[in-house]
Design an enzyme around this catalytic site. Structure first.
Site, PDB file in Angstrom:
ATOM      1  CG  ASP A  22     -12.515  -9.100   0.985  1.00  0.00           C
ATOM      2  OD1 ASP A  22     -12.417  -8.116   0.232  1.00  0.00           O
ATOM      3  OD2 ASP A  22     -11.997  -9.145   2.110  1.00  0.00           O
ATOM      4  CG  HIS A  53      -9.694  -5.868  -0.012  1.00  0.00           C
ATOM      5  ND1 HIS A  53      -9.961  -7.009   0.707  1.00  0.00           N
ATOM      6  CD2 HIS A  53      -8.403  -5.552   0.244  1.00  0.00           C
ATOM      7  CE1 HIS A  53      -8.872  -7.372   1.384  1.00  0.00           C
ATOM      8  NE2 HIS A  53      -7.916  -6.508   1.105  1.00  0.00           N
ATOM      9  CG  ASN A  71      -0.541  -6.827  -1.754  1.00  0.00           C
ATOM     10  OD1 ASN A  71      -1.190  -7.317  -2.674  1.00  0.00           O
ATOM     11  ND2 ASN A  71      -0.985  -6.832  -0.487  1.00  0.00           N
ATOM     12  CD  GLU A 110      -2.879  -1.304   2.305  1.00  0.00           C
ATOM     13  OE1 GLU A 110      -2.764  -0.504   3.245  1.00  0.00           O
ATOM     14  OE2 GLU A 110      -3.794  -2.154   2.245  1.00  0.00           O
ATOM     15  CD  GLU A 150      -4.522  -7.972   1.246  1.00  0.00           C
ATOM     16  OE1 GLU A 150      -5.437  -7.269   1.733  1.00  0.00           O
ATOM     17  OE2 GLU A 150      -3.324  -7.712   1.409  1.00  0.00           O
TER      18      GLU A 150
HETATM   19  C1  XIL Z   1      -6.268  -6.769   7.764  1.00  0.00           C
HETATM   20  C2  XIL Z   1      -6.628  -8.018   8.516  1.00  0.00           C
HETATM   21  O1  XIL Z   1      -7.524  -8.774   7.746  1.00  0.00           O
HETATM   22  C3  XIL Z   1      -7.255  -7.656   9.850  1.00  0.00           C
HETATM   23  O2  XIL Z   1      -7.443  -8.816  10.643  1.00  0.00           O
HETATM   24  C4  XIL Z   1      -6.375  -6.667  10.599  1.00  0.00           C
HETATM   25  O3  XIL Z   1      -7.024  -6.250  11.777  1.00  0.00           O
HETATM   26  C5  XIL Z   1      -6.053  -5.478   9.731  1.00  0.00           C
HETATM   27  O4  XIL Z   1      -5.459  -5.902   8.520  1.00  0.00           O
HETATM   28  N1  XIL Z   1      -4.873  -4.743   3.281  1.00  0.00           N
HETATM   29  C6  XIL Z   1      -3.875  -5.587   3.699  1.00  0.00           C
HETATM   30  C7  XIL Z   1      -4.129  -6.558   4.792  1.00  0.00           C
HETATM   31  O5  XIL Z   1      -2.803  -5.611   3.091  1.00  0.00           O
HETATM   32  O6  XIL Z   1      -2.985  -6.820   5.558  1.00  0.00           O
HETATM   33  C8  XIL Z   1      -5.257  -6.105   5.673  1.00  0.00           C
HETATM   34  O7  XIL Z   1      -5.534  -7.143   6.612  1.00  0.00           O
HETATM   35  C9  XIL Z   1      -6.462  -5.757   4.858  1.00  0.00           C
HETATM   36  C10 XIL Z   1      -6.161  -4.630   3.906  1.00  0.00           C
END
Ligand code: XIL
Length: 425
Positions: A270, A240, A204, A161, A268
């Site tokens: 979802d 996401h 990422n 990020e 990641e």
């Molecule tokens: C999130 C986890 O899912 C949570 O459990 C934690 O509290 C915060 O981080 N981007 C990322 C991940 O790169 O590491 C994050 O994960 C979600 C957003």
């Protein structure tokens, strides 16, 4: 389970006269079509997995579901800075080791998440060190954590990020960026490569899955890093997403990175607001359309444990870790999409995904950026020998070494083949 696929329909046309049911099973067996996500993904040359933690992998119901369907894991939190280095110079791997051992025992691959991030970085984020001290902290962290898991991690999220939201904003303002300067990006890749030269090194980010201002900025940064011969091998698109996602835009974004010879992992996933079968299949097909899309990772197994909230409807299972319930329609549709993957792209993906970073830290490809020649880091000069102590690199010119610490005179042909560029500090 429905084994019908385009191939079985083609066969039906050819053979004729056989009942569809008999034929679909006969063809499934004849073509060896996979009936689980992990088998179908392996046949398509894709890593498929979930984010997990050390508590859940010891739960029998959860472990059974994960082992049945997936071939790759990533720690949702336990490899982050605050977990692995809870205080300066003290490293802790309990949770991450449990996950890494579970992966190894069950013949699963592992993604590493993450070395350098503005969030969940504990004491480091409020440590008011000089540029040199912050470089040393970052380098030591990478050397220790990357060294501990060396050889066990397929893909490391070196940076997480780092691009600002919106278009045209460039790098995000973060404690690393402010205290070190913009070249912390370059240093993170170089130090990671020195630590685990066989791992694929990724940057990422979120909100850059499709074609937009943020992904344009990431694309430009990737090109810049490649021009400067930094060891970047992949971009992680967090994915996401929400119901109604634009799969074509994601497909086209993946493609342009493929044209650079860059791996893409959907890291990641979802799909919030109750992602539909169409959304999941659309995303999978956006990946399958591109040979450079190599990993497809959901950010958790079951909705009940999602970081988005238990009502997200965003993962491949409902229920919780203790009672994960597969969303059969979505999972079967994904298996079918994988089974229907274009064989020519699958062959190219398998060849591409197997390419290893060369001794110069770059991924060997036929792309112009990846000509196998010595890589120089003129703005990152090695000044002391030991990795893990401060600082290995310093600013300067004329004393350049490559990522293996070789001077130009030690590199055959270096004098003629190098094109050096000094970055602004
Ligand atoms: C999130 C986890 O899912 C949570 O459990 C934690 O509290 C915060 O981080 N981007 C990322 C991940 O790169 O590491 C994050 O994960 C979600 C957003």
């Amino acid at each position: 389970m429905d084994f019908k696929s385009h191939r079985s329909i083609d066969r039906a046309t050819i053979l004729g006269g056989v009942s569809a049911l008999t034929l679909s099973f006969a063809v499934a067996s004849a073509f060896g079509q996979a009936t689980t996500l992990k088998d179908a993904a392996a046949a398509a040359g894709l890593n498929i997995g979930v984010a997990t933690n050390s508590f859940n992998v010891t739960n029998a119901n959860y472990a059974a579901a994960v082992k049945a369907q997936f071939n790759t894991l990533v720690c949702e939190n336990e490899m982050k800075f605050q977990s692995t280095e809870p205080s300066r110079g003290n490293f802790s791997y309990n949770g991450a080791n449990t996950v890494a051992n579970f992966a190894a025992t069950n013949n699963m691959k592992l993604r590493g998440h993450t070395f350098v991030w503005h969030s969940q970085s504990g004491w480091a984020s409020s440590f008011n060190g000089s540029r040199a001290e912050m470089q040393s902290i970052m380098q030591t962290h990478i050397a220790e954590v990357g060294g501990h898991f060396k050889g066990k991690v397929l893909e490391w999220d070196v940076l997480n990020e780092i691009t600002a939201d919106g278009s045209g904003n460039g790098l995000r303002t973060s404690f690393w960026q402010q205290r070190i300067g913009n070249d912390y990006v370059d240093s993170a890749f170089v130090w990671s490569q020195r630590t685990d030269p066989a791992a694929y090194l990724y940057y990422n980010d979120y909100g850059a899955d499709g074609l937009n201002g943020k992904s344009n900025a990431i694309y430009a940064l990737t090109q810049r890093l490649m021009t400067d011969k930094r060891p970047i091998h992949g971009i992680g698109l967090q994915a996401h997403l929400s119901r109604g996602l634009n799969a074509n835009s994601i497909r086209d974004n993946i493609k342009r990175f493929g044209d650079l010879g860059i791996r893409i992992s959907l890291t990641e996933i979802d799909i919030n607001n109750t992602g539909t079968t169409q959304d999941w299949v659309g995303l999978m097909n956006a990946c399958l359309a591109n040979y450079n899309c190599v990993s497809f990772m959901a950010w958790g197994l079951a909705d009940g444990n999602s970081w988005i909230g238990s009502n997200c409807g965003c993962l491949l299972y409902s229920g919780t870790a203790n009672s994960p319930t597969p969303k059969t329609e979505i999972i079967n549709a994904l298996i079918q999409a994988l089974n229907n993957a274009d064989p020519a792209i699958v062959a190219k993906r398998k060849e591409f995904a197997a390419r290893l970073p060369g001794p110069n830290g770059l991924l060997g490809t036929t792309q112009i950026h990846y000509a196998q020649r010595p890589v120089m880091h003129q703005n990152l000069i090695r000044t002391s020998g030991k990795v893990g102590v401060s600082p290995v690199f310093a600013t300067g010119s004329g004393k350049a070494t490559d990522v293996l610490g070789r001077k130009p005179a030690q590199i055959k042909g270096a004098a003629n083949s190098l094109s050096l560029r000094v970055l602004p500090q």
